[in-house]
Motif scaffolding. Structure first.
Motif, PDB file in Angstrom:
ATOM      1  N   ASN A 194       0.818  -1.212   0.000  1.00 50.23           N
ATOM      2  CA  ASN A 194       0.000   0.000   0.000  1.00 50.23           C
ATOM      3  C   ASN A 194       0.854   1.265   0.000  1.00 50.23           C
ATOM      4  O   ASN A 194       0.516   2.253  -0.662  1.00 50.23           O
ATOM      5  CB  ASN A 194      -0.951   0.004   1.200  1.00 50.23           C
ATOM      6  CG  ASN A 194      -2.128  -0.940   0.994  1.00 50.23           C
ATOM      7  OD1 ASN A 194      -2.446  -1.310  -0.140  1.00 50.23           O
ATOM      8  ND2 ASN A 194      -2.763  -1.333   2.079  1.00 50.23           N
ATOM      9  N   CYS A 202       0.691   3.935  -3.015  1.00 51.14           N
ATOM     10  CA  CYS A 202       0.351   5.352  -2.815  1.00 51.14           C
ATOM     11  C   CYS A 202       1.406   6.267  -3.436  1.00 51.14           C
ATOM     12  O   CYS A 202       1.095   7.354  -3.931  1.00 51.14           O
ATOM     13  CB  CYS A 202       0.222   5.654  -1.320  1.00 51.14           C
ATOM     14  SG  CYS A 202      -1.245   4.929  -0.549  1.00 51.14           S
ATOM     15  N   GLU A 249      -5.505   6.813  -3.733  1.00 55.85           N
ATOM     16  CA  GLU A 249      -5.341   5.804  -2.685  1.00 55.85           C
ATOM     17  C   GLU A 249      -6.578   4.923  -2.528  1.00 55.85           C
ATOM     18  O   GLU A 249      -6.470   3.710  -2.321  1.00 55.85           O
ATOM     19  CB  GLU A 249      -5.027   6.497  -1.359  1.00 55.85           C
ATOM     20  CG  GLU A 249      -4.778   5.527  -0.206  1.00 55.85           C
ATOM     21  CD  GLU A 249      -4.392   6.242   1.082  1.00 55.85           C
ATOM     22  OE1 GLU A 249      -4.239   5.555   2.106  1.00 55.85           O
ATOM     23  OE2 GLU A 249      -4.242   7.486   1.047  1.00 55.85           O
TER      24      GLU A 249
END
Length: 307
Positions: A193, A197, A204
């Motif tokens: 993640n 991002c 996101e």
């Protein structure tokens, strides 16, 4: 030469009733589209086979219709009227019916004639299948066990992805190399993640795609993700939109639905199969005395032959 070789393009004559090539072509297109939707063919590899199916289907319907015309009494005007009203209601009203079907009220008499014939065919179907037994509990259970995949939940995958859009051809190599570096970090244990991002062109909230079934996303994306294990990092792959890196985070296996929840569907399927078999038996008997011909088109006359 196969059975169907050489008969394509020839009008079909069934007990004197001419079937236009356009009807056969339409049936062929529907059959081919069905098999294409199952991803079981590509291009034209089975066209001869499908044209054979088309002729068989049309012959089946023609013989059934002819038998209905011969043996079933005419429906009443009231029955035809109710059938017409039901048809209009199914299309959302009279105006919508004519718009959807490309028809006008001046053609109502032709429509009623078709409905009369359809009602006679339906009466023949009901008469032929009236004595069929209702499936027993044991038969339904056996059908369920033999077709368990048909009554299972669809497999689902949950995945997150990193997406890079490729707007210019000259950017492809640079973007691909950058994603290779990102993938190396992910394989080494970096947080997906966090890197998504930082590097993805998607916001996101669109990194985690949630659970999805086959047929809900792009084919290229599903081919990759459904072949992966939970926690696996995909190779870099391309879609028409750009490059992707994906990680499968969860999977739901396609577990069987409880028998009770599909019991009615199973009974309906068994009944439908028995009806099809009964009607096929009737048509097979009709074929024994039917005259089915393929009429070769006449060759155009060459004016020079008369000089």
């Amino acid at each position: 030469m196969g059975f169907y070789d050489g008969i394509f393009g020839m009008p079909l004559l069934i007990n004197g009733q001419t079937i236009d090539d356009s009807a056969i072509d339409q049936e062929f297109s529907a059959i081919k589209a069905h098999y294409e939707s199952l991803s079981s063919i590509s291009c034209c590899e089975r066209d001869d086979e499908f044209r054979g199916y088309a002729k068989e289907n049309i012959t089946f319907r023609a013989l059934l219709t002819q038998e209905a015309e011969r043996t079933i009494p005419e429906p009443s005007d009231e029955e035809v009227y109710r059938a017409f009203q039901k048809l209009k209601d199914e299309h959302g009203g009279s105006d919508q019916f004519y718009a959807n079907m490309g028809l006008v009220p001046d053609q109502d008499e032709l429509i009623r004639d078709d409905l009369r014939l359809n009602l006679k065919v339906e009466s023949l179907r009901e008469k032929t299948c009236s004595a069929l037994a209702t499936p027993t509990e044991e038969e339904c259970r056996s059908f369920y066990d033999q077709n368990i995949e048909q009554y299972s939940e669809e497999e689902e995958v949950r995945a997150s992805h990193i997406f890079k859009s490729v707007r210019k051809t000259e950017e492809r190599e640079t973007i691909f190399k950058n994603l290779c570096e990102v993938r190396q970090k992910l394989v080494g244990g970096a947080d997906f993640n966090q890197l998504a991002c930082k590097h993805s062109d998607k916001p996101e909230e669109e990194i985690d795609l949630g659970f999805f079934k086959r047929g809900e996303l792009m084919d290229e994306f599903e081919i990759v993700t459904f072949s992966m294990q939970t926690g696996e990092i995909s190779p870099i792959f391309a879609t028409p939109h750009g490059f992707h890196l994906a990680k499968v985070t969860e999977r739901k296996t396609g577990s069987p639905k409880p028998f009770k929840s599909v019991r009615e569907n199973i009974e309906a399927e068994i009944i439908a199969q028995r009806q099809d078999a009964k009607l096929q038996k009737l048509v097979d008997e009709l074929k024994k005395s039917a005259k089915v011909e393929y009429i070769e088109p006449e060759e155009p006359i060459n004016s020079q032959d008369h000089n």
